[in-house]
Structures are given as structure tokens and as C-alpha cells.
Design a protein around this motif. Structure first.
Motif, mmCIF file in Angstrom:
data_model
loop_
_atom_site.group_PDB
_atom_site.id
_atom_site.type_symbol
_atom_site.label_atom_id
_atom_site.label_comp_id
_atom_site.label_asym_id
_atom_site.label_seq_id
_atom_site.Cartn_x
_atom_site.Cartn_y
_atom_site.Cartn_z
ATOM 1 N N UNK A 126 0.810 -1.211 0.000
ATOM 2 C CA UNK A 126 0.000 0.000 0.000
ATOM 3 C C UNK A 126 0.847 1.265 0.000
ATOM 4 N N UNK A 127 0.279 2.327 -0.559
ATOM 5 C CA UNK A 127 0.984 3.587 -0.701
ATOM 6 C C UNK A 127 1.164 4.322 0.611
ATOM 7 N N UNK A 128 1.953 5.376 0.568
ATOM 8 C CA UNK A 128 2.305 6.114 1.777
ATOM 9 C C UNK A 128 1.123 6.829 2.413
ATOM 10 N N UNK A 129 0.046 7.054 1.657
ATOM 11 C CA UNK A 129 -1.113 7.729 2.218
ATOM 12 C C UNK A 129 -1.992 6.836 3.056
ATOM 13 N N UNK A 130 -1.754 5.526 3.042
ATOM 14 C CA UNK A 130 -2.587 4.585 3.780
ATOM 15 C C UNK A 130 -2.109 4.418 5.215
ATOM 16 N N UNK A 131 -3.068 4.246 6.121
ATOM 17 C CA UNK A 131 -2.743 4.086 7.529
ATOM 18 C C UNK A 131 -1.792 2.922 7.801
ATOM 19 N N UNK A 132 -1.993 1.721 7.227
ATOM 20 C CA UNK A 132 -1.061 0.630 7.519
ATOM 21 C C UNK A 132 0.393 0.962 7.160
ATOM 22 N N UNK A 133 0.596 1.657 6.046
ATOM 23 C CA UNK A 133 1.958 2.021 5.648
ATOM 24 C C UNK A 133 2.544 3.060 6.594
ATOM 25 N N UNK A 170 8.946 -3.039 -4.107
ATOM 26 C CA UNK A 170 9.997 -4.049 -4.029
ATOM 27 C C UNK A 170 9.489 -5.435 -4.393
ATOM 28 N N UNK A 171 8.343 -5.811 -3.825
ATOM 29 C CA UNK A 171 7.740 -7.124 -4.065
ATOM 30 C C UNK A 171 6.249 -6.928 -4.294
ATOM 31 N N UNK A 172 5.706 -7.568 -5.312
ATOM 32 C CA UNK A 172 4.270 -7.492 -5.553
ATOM 33 C C UNK A 172 3.515 -8.126 -4.395
ATOM 34 N N UNK A 173 2.294 -7.632 -4.175
ATOM 35 C CA UNK A 173 1.507 -8.058 -3.016
ATOM 36 C C UNK A 173 1.422 -9.585 -2.894
ATOM 37 N N UNK A 174 1.003 -10.241 -3.955
ATOM 38 C CA UNK A 174 0.779 -11.687 -3.882
ATOM 39 C C UNK A 174 2.067 -12.474 -3.657
ATOM 40 N N UNK A 175 3.210 -11.852 -3.895
ATOM 41 C CA UNK A 175 4.493 -12.535 -3.743
ATOM 42 C C UNK A 175 5.158 -12.271 -2.392
ATOM 43 N N UNK A 176 4.587 -11.364 -1.599
ATOM 44 C CA UNK A 176 5.211 -11.015 -0.321
ATOM 45 C C UNK A 176 5.271 -12.201 0.636
ATOM 46 N N UNK A 177 4.179 -12.977 0.825
ATOM 47 C CA UNK A 177 4.292 -14.104 1.765
ATOM 48 C C UNK A 177 5.438 -15.050 1.424
ATOM 49 N N UNK A 178 5.584 -15.378 0.156
ATOM 50 C CA UNK A 178 6.656 -16.291 -0.252
ATOM 51 C C UNK A 178 8.023 -15.647 -0.046
#
Length: 320
Positions: free
Chosen positions: A29-36, A64-72
């Protein structure tokens, strides 16, 4: 912030991970989102508490890493830590689907109770994958974005609807729409090119993607409250000294508490931004609520059938 290429980052991991002083943390998620924003604070607290001995670089917006690839990437040690939307792990085990079930938990109080009920099962499954849970950040309640007003499900018949997890794909099916997998950065283009005509997501994602540029209506169905989870590679964590481990765990507690504190405020602010930018924001009709609640009942039953023992234990512990 200095930009570095993915190749350079991954090349540097081999040299930095050995001394465990430089970690990389991808988030979708982008810098404007609360989790980031919370992730940046989490990393800064750890750097301060360790005197710079552990420096975590947050890579936002899937840079750096696409969302679906982060867990791996975290499992294999390509990166030491990462953030993912919990629901995308639903194909790995049904316990990860708990907060993508419509109308199971629709208030923040209910969402907290559901998380406490599901957390032991989630941690057990993550542990089997070589991951350790650090903290979670909740999103605002998920609501319906469309180009046309919707007062009943038949208004959506034949539409293509954004899906981003196994549960949202099933929801789209039950709503009489065609599920189409679209990640957050691709939402505006997907709407503008007709790939999708509807989506259920948070007001924050709507603001981040400037939903008013491609849809007109936001129906505040408050279907469910999902979460992101932040996980660390267990081996990388265990290689750290006890003081650094404690610093990470303390920062994680602070991050999770801040997330729950700020999410309701962010939800209200972002919903107002949708209004301020000309979107038609309305409450759902009684007909639409009843139809969606019926779908929720179906999905709870299907979810429990996937693993009666584990899911049944979550539902038994959940006291909304």
C-alpha cells in the motif's frame, strides 16, 4: 527517500542479512494509507530502541515485491519481514478467511473480538510456514463502489466485480457478478477500461485510488472489517539477540494498538473525502442489506465446512 532498484535490494540482502542490521519490509500500500504510515513508525521505533543496530527499510506500494508474492518472499528469506492482506492467504488455510466473511463482524468492537478468537489458529498456521506474526492493522469497513445506484443485487447482475482474495471471489459469485482479480494499484485503470464495474473495499482505498474519477456511488454496506498482518521470517528473528527481539515485539504491540486507535478516525475522514469529491454516499436499502446478510450466512456455513474443527473453534470462541 532514495530509490533503489529491486535487483540491488535483493543483491544486498545476502550481505546485510548475515549481520542482521539491515532489513527490508515490503508493503503493498501507498504512503497515504494508515497501515503504511504505521509501518514507518514501527521501523523508526525499532531503529531508535536498538540504537540503529537494526534498520528496517519500508518499501511501500509494492515497489519491491508485488503483493501476492510477499508471503513467499518472507518465507524464503528474500526479505526478512513483510505486510500482506490477511485474506489473500485464504487458499493456504481457511482460518485466514475469517475477516473476509460478510456480516460476521461489522463494527470495530466485533472485529476485535473476532481477531482474538482467530488469532491462535492464525498463529499456528503461520508457524507451520516458518512465519511469526508481529502485528495487525485493521481496515475500515468494506463498502460498495459502483457506477450506478444499487438498491438490490439484481442491479449488479452481469457486472464484473473486483476480487482480491478467495472469499471476495466467492462473494462476487454469490452476488451474481463475475469476480475479476485486481490489485489496488490497478483499480483506476480497471474501471476506466471496463475490466470491472463494481468493487467492495474500504473508504481509504477509495480515497487512495481517487475513486471519484471512475465511479459515482458509494453504498455504505459495512460488510466486513479486514486486516493486514505483518509477519517476520522466524529464522531471521531467532538470529537476533534477545534485546533486539524485545524491541521488535514491543514496537509491534505499539503499532497494533495505534492501528486500532486510528482506524475509526481514518474511516470517518476518508468517507467524508469521498463526499467532498462529489461521490453519492448513501446507506444501503433494507432489501440490499437482507440480500447481503443471506450471502453472509451462506459463506459462514461454507467456511465452517472447509475445516469444521478449526473454523468451528474460531466461531465458538467468537463472542460478538
Amino acid at each position: 527517500m532514495k530509490k533503489i532498484t529491486t535487483a540491488l535490494v535483493f543483491g544486498s540482502l545476502l550481505s546485510t542479512s548475515a549481520i542482521a542490521d539491515k532489513w527490508h519490509m515490503p508493503t503493498p500500500y501507498g504512503d497515504g494509507n494508515l497501515p503504511t504510515q504505521i509501518a514507518y513508525g514501527f521501523a523508526e521505533e525499532i531503529k531508535d530502541k536498538t540504537g540503529g543496530e537494526l534498520d528496517i527499510t519500508v518499501h511501500s506500494a509494492g515497489s519491491l515485491v508485488k503483493h501476492t508474492e510477499i508471503p513467499r518472499a518472507v518465507k524464503t528469506g528474500q526479505v526478512q519481514i513483510g505486510e500482506v492482506f490477511l485474506g489473500i492467504l485464504g487458499n493456504e488455510h481457511p482460518v485466514f478467511k475469517h475477516d473476509n466473511i460478510p456480516f460476521l463482524a461489522t463494527s470495530f468492537e466485533q472485529a476485535k473480538a473476532l481477531w482474538e478468537a482467530a488469532k491462535p489458529s492464525v498463529e499456528k498456521q503461520l508457524d507451520k510456514s516458518g512465519l511469526q506474526l508481529l502485528y495487525t492493522v485493521a481496515w475500515p469497513a468494506q463498502s460498495l463502489y459502483t457506477k450506478m445506484p444499487v438498491s438490490q443485487l439484481s442491479d449488479l447482475e452481469g457486472s464484473k466485480m473486483r476480487a482480491y482474495s478467495p472469499s471476495t471471489s466467492r462473494l462476487a459469485d454469490l452476488m451474481g457478478t463475475t469476480p475479476t482479480t485486481i490489485q489496488v494499484p490497478d483499480i483506476p485503470q480497471a474501471f476506466s477500461t471496463g475490466i470491472i464495474q463494481a468493487m467492495i473495499t474500504s473508504p481509504s482505498t477509495g480515497v487512495d485510488s481517487q475513486a471519484w474519477d471512475y465511479v459515482n456511488y458509494y453504498t455504505d454496506v459495512k460488510a466486513w472489517i479486514p486486516k493486514n498482518i505483518i509477519v517476520v521470517n522466524k529464522r531471521a528473528f531467532r538470529r537476533l539477540d534477545k534485546a533486539t527481539q524485545t524491541a521488535i515485539l514491543d514496537a509491534a504491540k505499539h503499532a497494533e494498538a495505534l492501528g486500532w486507535e486510528k482506524v475509526a478516525e481514518r474511516a470517518a475522514n476518508d468517507k467524508q473525502k469521498l463526499i467532498d469529491n462529489g461521490m453519492n454516499v448513501t446507506d444501503p436499502s433494507e432489501t440490499l442489506v437482507k440480500e447481503l446478510q443471506a450471502i453472509g450466512t451462506t459463506m459462514v456455513a461454507e467456511w465452517k465446512a472447509e475445516d469444521p474443527q478449526e473454523v468451528g473453534a474460531i466461531l465458538e470462541r467468537y463472542q460478538p
